[in-house]
Design a protein around this motif. Structure first.
Motif, PDB file in Angstrom:
ATOM      1  N   ILE A 114       2.133   7.352   8.138  1.00  0.00           N
ATOM      2  CA  ILE A 114       1.923   6.445   9.276  1.00  0.00           C
ATOM      3  C   ILE A 114       2.809   6.880  10.445  1.00  0.00           C
ATOM      4  N   LYS A 115       2.242   6.913  11.624  1.00  0.00           N
ATOM      5  CA  LYS A 115       2.970   7.361  12.811  1.00  0.00           C
ATOM      6  C   LYS A 115       3.001   6.252  13.861  1.00  0.00           C
ATOM      7  N   GLY A 116       3.578   6.582  15.014  1.00  0.00           N
ATOM      8  CA  GLY A 116       3.670   5.606  16.094  1.00  0.00           C
ATOM      9  C   GLY A 116       4.854   4.694  15.939  1.00  0.00           C
ATOM     10  N   SER A 117       4.888   3.646  16.717  1.00  0.00           N
ATOM     11  CA  SER A 117       6.025   2.730  16.740  1.00  0.00           C
ATOM     12  C   SER A 117       5.754   1.469  15.930  1.00  0.00           C
ATOM     13  N   LEU A 169       0.847  -1.197   0.000  1.00  0.00           N
ATOM     14  CA  LEU A 169       0.000   0.000   0.000  1.00  0.00           C
ATOM     15  C   LEU A 169       0.885   1.251   0.000  1.00  0.00           C
ATOM     16  N   SER A 170       1.968   1.205  -0.747  1.00  0.00           N
ATOM     17  CA  SER A 170       2.947   2.285  -0.764  1.00  0.00           C
ATOM     18  C   SER A 170       2.460   3.480  -1.594  1.00  0.00           C
ATOM     19  N   TYR A 171       3.028   4.642  -1.277  1.00  0.00           N
ATOM     20  CA  TYR A 171       2.774   5.874  -2.035  1.00  0.00           C
ATOM     21  C   TYR A 171       1.288   6.227  -2.085  1.00  0.00           C
ATOM     22  N   ASN A 172       0.700   6.309  -0.899  1.00  0.00           N
ATOM     23  CA  ASN A 172      -0.676   6.756  -0.750  1.00  0.00           C
ATOM     24  C   ASN A 172      -0.711   7.844   0.322  1.00  0.00           C
ATOM     25  N   ASN A 173      -1.871   8.089   0.902  1.00  0.00           N
ATOM     26  CA  ASN A 173      -2.004   9.081   1.977  1.00  0.00           C
ATOM     27  C   ASN A 173      -2.505   8.431   3.261  1.00  0.00           C
ATOM     28  N   LEU A 174      -2.071   7.213   3.510  1.00  0.00           N
ATOM     29  CA  LEU A 174      -2.521   6.491   4.693  1.00  0.00           C
ATOM     30  C   LEU A 174      -1.950   7.122   5.964  1.00  0.00           C
ATOM     31  N   SER A 175      -2.734   7.105   7.020  1.00  0.00           N
ATOM     32  CA  SER A 175      -2.316   7.673   8.295  1.00  0.00           C
ATOM     33  C   SER A 175      -2.578   6.666   9.410  1.00  0.00           C
ATOM     34  N   GLY A 176      -2.529   7.133  10.645  1.00  0.00           N
ATOM     35  CA  GLY A 176      -2.745   6.223  11.760  1.00  0.00           C
ATOM     36  C   GLY A 176      -1.508   5.414  12.070  1.00  0.00           C
ATOM     37  N   THR A 177      -1.689   4.278  12.705  1.00  0.00           N
ATOM     38  CA  THR A 177      -0.570   3.445  13.150  1.00  0.00           C
ATOM     39  C   THR A 177      -0.567   2.097  12.421  1.00  0.00           C
ATOM     40  N   LEU A 178       0.510   1.361  12.623  1.00  0.00           N
ATOM     41  CA  LEU A 178       0.632   0.034  12.019  1.00  0.00           C
ATOM     42  C   LEU A 178      -0.213  -0.974  12.798  1.00  0.00           C
ATOM     43  N   PRO A 179      -1.090  -1.718  12.133  1.00  0.00           N
ATOM     44  CA  PRO A 179      -1.928  -2.697  12.839  1.00  0.00           C
ATOM     45  C   PRO A 179      -1.096  -3.876  13.359  1.00  0.00           C
ATOM     46  N   PRO A 180      -1.051  -4.099  14.669  1.00  0.00           N
ATOM     47  CA  PRO A 180      -0.291  -5.230  15.210  1.00  0.00           C
ATOM     48  C   PRO A 180      -0.791  -6.582  14.701  1.00  0.00           C
ATOM     49  N   PHE A 200       8.024 -14.911   6.026  1.00  0.00           N
ATOM     50  CA  PHE A 200       8.080 -13.459   5.878  1.00  0.00           C
ATOM     51  C   PHE A 200       9.507 -13.004   5.579  1.00  0.00           C
ATOM     52  N   THR A 201       9.702 -12.317   4.434  1.00  0.00           N
ATOM     53  CA  THR A 201      11.065 -11.963   4.014  1.00  0.00           C
ATOM     54  C   THR A 201      11.269 -10.494   3.657  1.00  0.00           C
ATOM     55  N   ALA A 202      10.215  -9.673   3.623  1.00  0.00           N
ATOM     56  CA  ALA A 202      10.386  -8.283   3.197  1.00  0.00           C
ATOM     57  C   ALA A 202       9.511  -7.350   4.018  1.00  0.00           C
ATOM     58  N   LEU A 203      10.149  -6.308   4.583  1.00  0.00           N
ATOM     59  CA  LEU A 203       9.434  -5.299   5.354  1.00  0.00           C
ATOM     60  C   LEU A 203       9.970  -3.930   4.946  1.00  0.00           C
ATOM     61  N   THR A 204       9.116  -3.110   4.316  1.00  0.00           N
ATOM     62  CA  THR A 204       9.544  -1.781   3.902  1.00  0.00           C
ATOM     63  C   THR A 204       8.533  -0.750   4.396  1.00  0.00           C
ATOM     64  N   LEU A 205       9.040   0.167   5.231  1.00  0.00           N
ATOM     65  CA  LEU A 205       8.204   1.163   5.903  1.00  0.00           C
ATOM     66  C   LEU A 205       8.802   2.559   5.757  1.00  0.00           C
ATOM     67  N   SER A 206       9.563   2.794   4.715  1.00  0.00           N
ATOM     68  CA  SER A 206      10.304   4.048   4.576  1.00  0.00           C
ATOM     69  C   SER A 206       9.384   5.243   4.334  1.00  0.00           C
ATOM     70  N   ARG A 207       9.932   6.435   4.624  1.00  0.00           N
ATOM     71  CA  ARG A 207       9.249   7.706   4.349  1.00  0.00           C
ATOM     72  C   ARG A 207       7.879   7.794   5.013  1.00  0.00           C
ATOM     73  N   ASN A 208       7.876   7.524   6.315  1.00  0.00           N
ATOM     74  CA  ASN A 208       6.684   7.703   7.126  1.00  0.00           C
ATOM     75  C   ASN A 208       7.028   8.586   8.320  1.00  0.00           C
ATOM     76  N   ARG A 209       6.261   8.474   9.389  1.00  0.00           N
ATOM     77  CA  ARG A 209       6.489   9.282  10.589  1.00  0.00           C
ATOM     78  C   ARG A 209       6.637   8.390  11.813  1.00  0.00           C
ATOM     79  N   LEU A 210       7.277   7.241  11.610  1.00  0.00           N
ATOM     80  CA  LEU A 210       7.428   6.265  12.682  1.00  0.00           C
ATOM     81  C   LEU A 210       8.419   6.761  13.733  1.00  0.00           C
ATOM     82  N   THR A 211       8.122   6.470  14.988  1.00  0.00           N
ATOM     83  CA  THR A 211       8.958   6.892  16.108  1.00  0.00           C
ATOM     84  C   THR A 211       9.208   5.712  17.039  1.00  0.00           C
TER      85      THR A 211
END
Length: 337
Positions: A185-188, A156-167, A200-211
């Motif tokens: 996307i914000k939060g941890s 779901l890359s290059y959209n305007n999604l907000s909120g946090t990552l669903p655990p 599971f072999t790929a995780l890409t979360l770049s260019r967000n607002r993760l803290t």
């Protein structure tokens, strides 16, 4: 009399031709109806002008539509739709969920496609690959995605999604890749993300607002590709490394990470490593010289010190890859003496 007989013959011929045409069509009527509803719900964009009710939707002329010819079910199982020429803003039509045999859904490069993913998408019980990228999609990442147990890849890359990552996404048993790059996307990063399956072999979360800090649980992952760059992540990212891991590419650039790089054990197949613009300290690990596939490397703008190990591919990178550190020295930088 002969006129009536001729008319009867013509009617029989026309009926036979109509019957032959309907029998030769491979497209499932339900699938065709769903596709035409999808087109109508998007305002009949010119991109989908090849979708006509009097033609076979399994015909290659139907833009972006593929049917299952391998198993000869001829159900629509893949939909590739890009650059939709939408006249106004539209939401993703819920009619997409009527393509019950869909294995792959690819919607991209359509900024006028806005709103949220319809919850009815969970009815696509055969869906393996979900790609919705470069649209105006907004709102939170839907929690209901964790109900889609067949899913292999979510992008779901290059959209305007907000909120946090669903655990809850870590509960997906077949998930192999997750990409949420370039959103808001914000939060941890959830602690549960260390519990993804062995597939599971790929995780890409770049260019967000993760803290926050990198969860120690992520040490359990054996990723081929990881990109956490351009966030505000803090603390110790050494848990992501390991000599027995299959990592080929790791990008941690432009965060607030702080750990001793000299104590890190590197994956033997590492090809690309970018840790620039952090607060990483210590020396460069000697294991870097053993990385025979290393083709991209950048440790600039950190607090690294000591001599750059000599050998391997390290001297092939120019000095900009090592610049702006506390006291790094040695080729390609000036000598340590």
């Amino acid at each position: 009399m002969w006129m009536s007989r001729l008319s009867m013959v013509l009617l029989i011929v026309i009926f036979a031709l109509t019957l032959t045409g309907s029998l030769s069509e491979l497209c499932n009527p339900q699938d065709k109806k769903a596709l035409l509803e999808f087109k109508k719900d998007l305002g009949n964009p010119t991109t989908l002008s090849s979708w006509q009710p009097n033609t076979d939707c399994c015909d290659p002329e139907w833009y972006g539509v593929l049917c299952d010819t391998d198993n000869k079910t001829y159900r629509v199982n893949q939909l590739y739709v890009t650059d939709l020429n939408l006249s106004h803003t539209y939401h993703i039509p819920s009619s997409i969920s009527n393509l019950s045999y869909l294995n792959l859904l690819y919607l991209t490069t359509t900024p006028n496609l806005v709103g949220q993913i319809p919850s009815s998408i969970v009815n696509l019980t055969k869906l393996h690959y979900l790609y919705i990228t470069r649209t105006g999609l907004s709102g939170h990442i839907p929690r209901f995605l964790s109900q889609m147990k067949t899913i292999v890849t979510i992008d779901l890359s290059y959209n305007n999604l907000s909120g946090t990552l669903p655990p809850s996404l870590s509960s997906l048993p077949n998930l192999q890749g997750l990409a949420f790059d370039c959103n808001r996307i914000k939060g941890s990063i959830p602690v549960s993300y260390g519990s993804f399956s062995a597939k599971f072999t790929a995780l890409t979360l770049s260019r967000n607002r993760l803290t926050g800090e990198i969860p120690a649980t992520l040490a359990k992952l054996n990723l081929t590709f990881m990109d956490l760059s351009l966030n505000k992540l803090e603390g110790d990212a050494s848990v992501l490394f390991g000599k027995d891991k299959n990592t080929q590419e790791m990008n941690l650039a432009k965060n607030l990470l702080e750990f001793d790089f000299g104590n890190v054990e590197l994956p033997k197949d590492l090809e690309r490593l970018d840790i620039r613009n952090n607060r990483i300290y210590g020396t460069l690990p000697a294991g870097l010289t053993a990385l025979k596939y290393l083709s991209r490397f950048n440790v600039s703008y950190n607090n690294l010190c000591g001599e750059i190990p000599q050998g391997g591919n390290l001297q092939k990178f120019d000095k900009s890859s090592y610049a702006h550190n506390e006291c790094l020295c040695g080729s390609p930088l000036p000598s340590c003496t």
